[in-house]
Structure formats: structure tokens, C-alpha cells
Design a protein around this motif. Structure first.
Motif, PDB file in Angstrom:
ATOM      1  N   LEU A   1      -5.751  23.926  76.674  1.00  0.00           N
ATOM      2  CA  LEU A   1      -4.485  23.194  76.760  1.00  0.00           C
ATOM      3  C   LEU A   1      -3.513  23.686  75.692  1.00  0.00           C
ATOM      4  CD1 LEU A   1      -2.783  20.962  78.031  1.00  0.00           C
ATOM      5  CD2 LEU A   1      -3.895  19.321  76.504  1.00  0.00           C
TER       6      LEU A   1
ATOM      7  N   LEU B   1      -2.899  22.991  84.616  1.00  0.00           N
ATOM      8  CA  LEU B   1      -3.149  21.790  83.825  1.00  0.00           C
ATOM      9  C   LEU B   1      -4.061  20.833  84.596  1.00  0.00           C
ATOM     10  CD1 LEU B   1       0.401  21.040  82.360  1.00  0.00           C
ATOM     11  CD2 LEU B   1      -1.583  21.954  81.157  1.00  0.00           C
TER      12      LEU B   1
ATOM     13  N   VAL C   1      -0.344  14.503  79.070  1.00  0.00           N
ATOM     14  CA  VAL C   1      -0.669  15.587  79.997  1.00  0.00           C
ATOM     15  C   VAL C   1      -0.132  15.267  81.400  1.00  0.00           C
ATOM     16  CG1 VAL C   1      -2.542  16.814  81.157  1.00  0.00           C
ATOM     17  CG2 VAL C   1      -2.630  16.410  78.693  1.00  0.00           C
TER      18      VAL C   1
ATOM     19  N   LEU D   1       2.167  17.093  72.099  1.00  0.00           N
ATOM     20  CA  LEU D   1       0.814  17.512  72.431  1.00  0.00           C
ATOM     21  C   LEU D   1       0.242  18.450  71.363  1.00  0.00           C
ATOM     22  CD1 LEU D   1       0.987  18.063  76.301  1.00  0.00           C
ATOM     23  CD2 LEU D   1      -0.548  16.513  75.076  1.00  0.00           C
TER      24      LEU D   1
END
Length: 739
Positions: free
Chosen positions: A345, A358, A375, A413
Motif C-alpha cells: 500500500l 488497491l 483506503v 495514509l
């Protein structure tokens, strides 16, 4: 007819005011009444034809309610909304960009599978006949059948029709002219260099002759672009409602289009909402494929080892060690899977090409709520950007806003992943230490039991992972089956909701009548504004302070002596009025009246003779002198000889008695102009002219002088000095204001 006493004062004009003279305007309009009638007729006729032959126009619309039922009311979504700074307006604008995208609209056009666009001629107007085409057209794949060029169909009989084309198409970057006219038969293929199709009537072909039709093959890309221009989108400022509308002359066609556009939009939204789950499902399927083989192999190895070595169960110590190792390996496997996910990721962040890879964190057992929400949010944003990028440029405000939102999520993230990777790596290291310590205990056991523990541990671990993935797969399938789009159609496009856009026929007729009167009215006023002629008495009153003695009506009689031949006519009465007014103007012993005009054709001689006649009819001895020696007319009016006249007397060739002629009218005598001299102005300036007037004053009550136009020669200006009263003749429609 204006008067000025001979007191050597200049003819001053007065200033014109700028006030609107309603009486004058009304007169001007009524004088050209036939223009107004014609304009009114044309205006009403044009409005009637517009109403009759203009196709009805409607507004087709549909409305959608944008909700977010998939989120519900929970702390996680409240946290995400606050962290992302999202707003309802931004969300609605994103949805509008979806609906305006070329990809979405082209898909709707493609799904409708329209092949041709038909029209029928109504007098001079071509009206669309969607789903009412009288023909069935079958295209052949062998023909070019270029799109966009009109093809005219004229039914000739029950079996034949005329087909003609006159237009241009672009082939390989070059404009190609297509022009032909042929007779074809129904049911048989029509083929030429460009077209190949078959036309068959839907209904009784005997009803078709006498009608005109045309059609064109549809260019789906061009039709998509046309709809993108025509369809308008809007959203409520205080609500979450999106409205789509289009102005249409073929409402059924556009109803079908809007409904199909909404259907494609809802399908796309559902795909976007479930895209992460679908990718997760694909990931689990790929994992199951490999683990299934590993599980089968481990099971076979375990069974064969037990059979070969005749071992049924492990010892209690072996079972304990195996359970501990299995537990550690299971945790380690889970942690390693999560660690690999975090690192992958981390590599994907900011890489648009990897956006489709993803996978939701929950698939690998990650329960961190913030990570899962971020996400999912990032996946949704990438999906929106992918659709929006088909129709929006890089400087599009919605695309810029979307890129900023993506960058915010990526940054958040990155910060979260740094901590998660460190913590997970620490957990893996701890598990490795435990594994090493317990594995040392395993080494102290018999070799055969060690092998069985390893084989059984591998089998059970693989089986548990396989079972876990099957469970996650079932959960995802249930989630996909229960997924619903978070957009609701409030009102689909339908006939019952059409909004007429045409104006009321009565209103259009009234507008036509108004314009029919307005345009000629403006034209009349414009012509009058440019016209320098005098048309009303008010025109004279605004230009000069001189008094107006009277108005003479227009004469249609061929004779110029109208007061003699028509003594009771209205025109004669107008001269009697002038005669009366002259009596008030002339003082004692004033007898000489000079008649002048600015230019020829204003009626100076006509008025001089009739004024003289009306004086004579009142038993006043009157003489009229023709001073216009350049263009004599008095002798012709009274049928007298012009061999001797004023020019002879002024030249000293004749006496006053010799030039004085008696007319057939009682009390009226005439002195003609005489032969045309080379120098009239010089002759008039001689003392003889003044002497003649003195002689005539002794014989006559009134002396009328018919002068030459003052704009052409100075003769009238010279004689005006000898007149007791000078009258100017102004003729409506002929005399100029600026003279």
C-alpha cells in the motif's frame, strides 16, 4: 400661405422644441394608414404560420436524490467527513461531473442503439418522427453508409420511391461531394458507391405518395456531443437533489435518452461503490487457488506419513508443542500478510496506475477502522477521477478539487502506515523469538514425532488459512449481493411531467399584430424624420413666426381657375377665407400683394390667379401682373396673347395701356410677362416698374404680383420692396423645411 408686411424686417425663424407632438404623429400614421394595414396583415399572417408550423417544444426533466445510505450514522463516517473536510456541495458537483462526462453519455447513446434520424416535411418545416417512421431500414455491413448526410425519400407509388442526396462528407480527411437522384424499389437493396441498405414500408404503401421524408445515419460521437450541449444539470442549494433537463421537439426521444442516462449512471455508481469489494474478491480467489493446492498436498503428506509409520496420535507433550507452534505460525502468517499489505500500500500511494490494485485492509484481517475508511475513500476517489478524466481537462475545477482530496488522503495514509509498519514488524520479531524457543523444545523429541508434528502443523495451518479465506469470500459475496446504489430517482422522465415551452398562440398572434403595426409605424416616422418636406401647418408654425392666412385644399380639377368653374367648392371657400384675412392685413391705401415661392412647383401661379379671381368676384377691380419673365404662365392660364407684356413696358417699347389685357372674368385684368428678355432682374430694377405700379394703383383696387421663385433668381426679392404685403406659398409635401 404665410404673410409678411413689407416693413424691411428679416424673416426670423423660431427655435424648435423637442416635445413630442402627438397630433402630428397621429396625422403621419393615419396619412399612411395602408402601410399599417398591410403591416398588421403580414404580422398576423406571420404569427399564424409560426404557430401552425413551428414544432411544439417541451422541457423534459428528471430528478435524483443523492444520499449516502451505505455509510449510515456511525462514528467512523463522522470522523472521516471531519478529517476529509467533505461537503454536500462538493459531492453534488462531483456527481454533476459524472453526469456530464462524455463516457457516460456515449454509453447511454450506445445502449439506445439508434441507427437513423427520421423527419417528415410539413409545408416548409421538417419535423422529427421518432418511433413513427413509416419505413423499416436494414443496413448492410458492406456499405459505407456515411453518417450525418441527409437522404431524401419521396414515395412515388406502392412499389417505388425516389431517393436523392446532395451534400458533403469527410473521407480520409478530404471533403467528398455526394450528389445523386435515383428511383428505387421497396424491399430491394439500394446500392451505390456510398450506400447499401433496404427500405421497406411499415404500413400501407399506397398512403405514402405525396409525402416527403428524409433521414440520416446517426454518428454516435456527434450525437453524444450534441446531448452534452443540450442537457442542462443543476442541483438544489439547500437540498441534495440533482436535476437534469433538456429542451426538446421530440420529447419521447429525449425521455428515453434521459432515462437511459440515469440507468447507466446508477449502474456506474453501483460499480464504483462495490469496486473495492470486487477487487478483494478477486484477490481472495487468487489466494484460494494456490492454497487449495497446498492444502491437498499437505493432507496427502500427513495421511501417508501416519500410514507408513503407523502413528495415530501425538504424545501429550508433542501435542502441546505443536499447538504452540501452530498458534505462533498462524499469528506470524497473519502479521506477515498485514506487513506485506502495508508495504504494498505504501508503494501504491500516489501512483494512479496502481489504483486498480488497491484491496480493502479487512480482506487480510486488518481491523484498523481509520485505515479501512481511508483506503475505501481513496479507492472511491480514484474511481471518480478515472471517470471524470474522460471529459474534463486538467484545469477543470472539479478535477483539481478531486486531486487535492486524493493528495490529502495519500498524506494521511503515509503517516498512518509508518506507525503500522513499525508496530507490525516489532510483533513479527517477537513471534520469531517465541518460535525459536519452542522449536528448541521440539528438537529434544524423537525424530519421528518431530516429523509428524511438522507435517500436521503445516496441514492444520494451511487448512485454517483456507477456511478463513472461504469465510471472507462468503462475507464479500453477501456484501455484494446486498449492495445498493446511494442515488434515488425521485422523478423519471415521462410524458406526464413534460413542461410546454411554446408561448400561447393568442400571445404570439398579439405579438405578431404588435410588430406588424410597430415596424411600418417606425418606418413611417423614420421616413418623416429624413423627409425635409412640410406636411402639416404645425411644421410651418415651428419654423417661422409669420402668420398663416389660410390653407388651400388640393385641387383635382384640370382647370386652374377653380374658383370660377366651381364657385361652391370647398377650395373656393378656402380662397374666400384668405380674401377676408387679407382685408384685415392690408391697411388703408395698401393694394399691392406679392406672391412668392421658394422653388418651382409650389403652386404660386395657381394661387395668384385664383386669389385674383376671388377678389374680382367680390366686385373689386383686380389686376394680376406676371413678373416671372423667365417662365411665363399667366397668358396660358387665361388664354391670352403674350406678344406684349411687362418686358415690353419695362424696356420702353409699350405703354401701360398697351400691355393691359381684359379677361373674360369681370373686374379682372392681366398684364402678361411678355417676350422673354435676356435681363429680367435688371428690367425690374428700373424705375419704370415702380411707375407702372403707381399707374395701376389709380385704376385698380388690388394688384397681384406673380413672382419668380426666390431660390432660383432675385426677381421676387426686388419686387417685394414694392409690395404692401408679401405672401409666401408653401405646398404640403413639396416645400422644404430647410428652404
Amino acid at each position: 400661405m404665410t404673410a409678411n408686411n413689407n416693413n424691411n424686417q428679416p424673416y426670423n425663424t423660431i427655435e424648435q422644441d423637442d416635445e413630442i407632438d402627438l397630433k402630428r404623429l397621429l396625422f403621419l400614421l393615419l396619412r399612411k394608414w395602408y402601410w399599417l394595414v398591410m403591416g398588421l396583415f403580414l404580422g398576423i399572417t406571420g404569427a399564424y404560420l409560426f404557430v401552425k408550423y413551428t414544432p411544439d417544444k417541451y422541457q423534459v426533466n428528471t430528478s435524483l436524490l443523492v444520499t449516502d445510505e451505505s455509510k449510515g450514522f456511525d462514528l467512523e463516517n463522522l470522523f472521516m467527513d471531519g478529517m476529509m473536510g467533505s461537503s454536500g456541495i462538493a459531492s453534488l458537483q462531483n456527481e454533476l461531473e459524472f453526469l456530464r462526462s462524455y463516457t457516460l453519455n456515449h454509453q447511454a447513446v450506445d445502449n439506445l442503439n439508434w441507427q437513423t434520424f427520421w423527419q417528415k416535411k410539413n409545408l416548409i418545416i421538417w419535423n422529427g418522427i421518432y418511433l413513427n417512421e413509416p419505413f423499416i431500414l436494414n443496413k448492410s455491413g458492406e456499405g459505407l453508409n456515411p453518417a450525418g448526410i441527409p437522404i431524401y425519400i419521396t414515395p412515388l407509388s406502392e412499389t417505388e420511391y425516389d431517393i436523392s442526396v446532395d451534400g458533403e462528407i469527410k473521407l480520409e480527411g478530404q471533403n467528398v461531394k455526394i450528389e445523386f437522384s435515383e428511383i428505387a424499389k421497396y424491399g430491394e437493396p439500394f446500392r451505390n458507391e456510398y450506400f447499401n441498405f433496404t427500405l421497406t414500408p411499415k404500413e400501407n404503401s399506397s398512403d405514402l405518395p405525396g409525402e416527403w421524408y428524409r433521414f440520416s445515419f446517426i454518428n454516435k460521437s456527434k450525437l453524444t456531443t450534441d446531448y452534452l450541449k443540450r442537457v442542462t444539470t443543476d442541483y438544489g442549494k439547500e437540498s441534495e437533489v440533482i436535476k437534469l433537463s433538456v429542451e426538446s421537439t421530440e420529447p419521447l426521444r429525449d425521455i428515453h435518452y434521459l432515462n437511459e442516462l440515469v440507468r447507466v449512471y446508477l449502474k456506474l455508481k453501483l460499480n464504483l461503490q462495490t469496486q473495492t469489494q470486487k477487487r478483494s474478491l478477486e484477490f481472495i480467489d487468487s489466494q484460494l487457488s494456490g492454497i487449495s493446492s497446498d492444502l491437498t498436498a499437505a493432507e496427502n503428506t500427513f495421511t501417508e506419513f501416519r500410514s507408513k509409520n503407523q502413528i495415530i496420535d501425538l504424545s501429550s507433550q508433542g501435542s502441546l508443542i505443536m499447538e504452540q507452534l501452530k498458534e505462533i505460525e498462524q499469528e506470524k502468517s497473519q502479521m506477515q500478510m498485514q506487513l506485506d499489505y502495508f508495504k504494498n500500500l505504501q508503494r501504491y500511494l500516489g501512483n494512479i496506475q496502481s489504483a486498480d490494485q488497491l484491496v480493502a485492509p479487512s480482506v487480510v484481517g486488518i481491523t484498523d477502522a481509520t485505515l479501512n475508511a481511508l483506503v475505501l475513500k481513496l479507492s472511491e476517489l480514484y474511481s471518480r477521477r478515472k471517470v471524470l478524466a474522460f471529459s474534463a481537462y486538467e484545469n477543470n475545477p472539479s478535477l483539481i478539487l478531486l486531486n487535492q482530496e486524493i493528495e490529502q488522503v495519500n498524506q494521511q495514509l503515509r503517516e498512518i502506515l509508518v506507525n503500522l509498519i513499525d508496530n507490525t514488524q516489532l510483533s513479527v520479531n517477537t513471534l520469531n523469538l517465541r518460535y525459536t524457543r519452542i522449536n528448541n523444545q521440539l528438537n529434544n523429541m524423537p525424530e519421528q514425532e518431530q516429523q509428524l508434528i511438522n507435517i500436521q502443523r503445516q496441514y492444520e495451518l494451511t487448512n485454517e488459512i483456507y477456511t478463513y479465506l472461504l469465510q471472507r469470500r462468503a462475507e464479500l459475496e453477501i456484501s455484494l449481493a446486498a449492495a445498493i446504489v446511494d442515488i434515488q430517482v425521485i422523478d423519471p422522465a415521462q410524458f406526464e411531467r413534460l413542461i410546454p415551452l411554446n408561448k400561447s398562440p393568442m400571445l404570439i398572434l398579439l405579438i405578431g399584430a404588435f410588430l406588424g403595426l410597430l415596424l411600418p409605424g417606425v418606418l413611417i416616422l423614420l421616413v418623416d424624420l429624413l423627409d425635409n418636406s412640410i406636411h402639416l401647418q404645425e411644421d410651418i408654425e415651428k419654423l417661422t413666426p409669420l402668420p398663416i392666412l389660410g390653407n388651400v385644399l388640393h385641387s383635382t380639377d384640370k382647370s386652374e381657375l377653380v374658383v370660377i368653374h366651381h364657385p361652391r367648392a370647398p377650395i373656393t371657400e378656402s380662397y374666400r377665407t384668405i380674401r377676408t384675412n387679407l382685408q384685415f392685413k392690408l391697411q388703408d391705401k395698401q393694394k399691392v400683394i406679392g406672391l412668392h415661392s421658394v422653388q418651382p412647383g409650389e403652386g404660386k401661379s395657381f394661387n395668384a390667379t385664383n386669389l385674383a379671381c376671388i377678389m374680382a368676384m367680390n366686385d373689386k377691380k383686380t389686376v394680376i401682373i406676371g413678373v416671372d419673365m423667365r417662365k411665363p404662365r399667366l397668358n396660358n392660364i387665361f388664354n391670352l396673347a403674350n406678344t406684349k407684356g411687362l418686358s415690353n413696358y419695362l424696356a420702353g417699347q409699350s405703354s401701360s395701356k398697351a400691355i393691359l389685357q381684359q379677361t373674360e372674368i369681370e373686374n379682372l385684368s392681366v398684364i402678361a410677362s411678355g417676350p422673354i428678355p435676356p435681363n429680367p432682374a435688371e428690367l425690374i430694377e428700373r424705375p419704370a416698374f415702380s411707375q407702372l405700379l403707381e399707374e395701376l394703383k389709380a385704376q385698380f383696387d388690388y394688384i397681384i404680383i406673380d413672382n419668380a421663385p426666390v431660390s432660383r433668381v432675385t426677381d421676387g426679392l426686388i419686387t417685394s420692396r414694392h409690395s404692401d404685403l408679401n405672401l409666401f406659398i408653401l405646398r404640403y409635401g413639396v416645400s422644404k423645411k430647410a428652404s
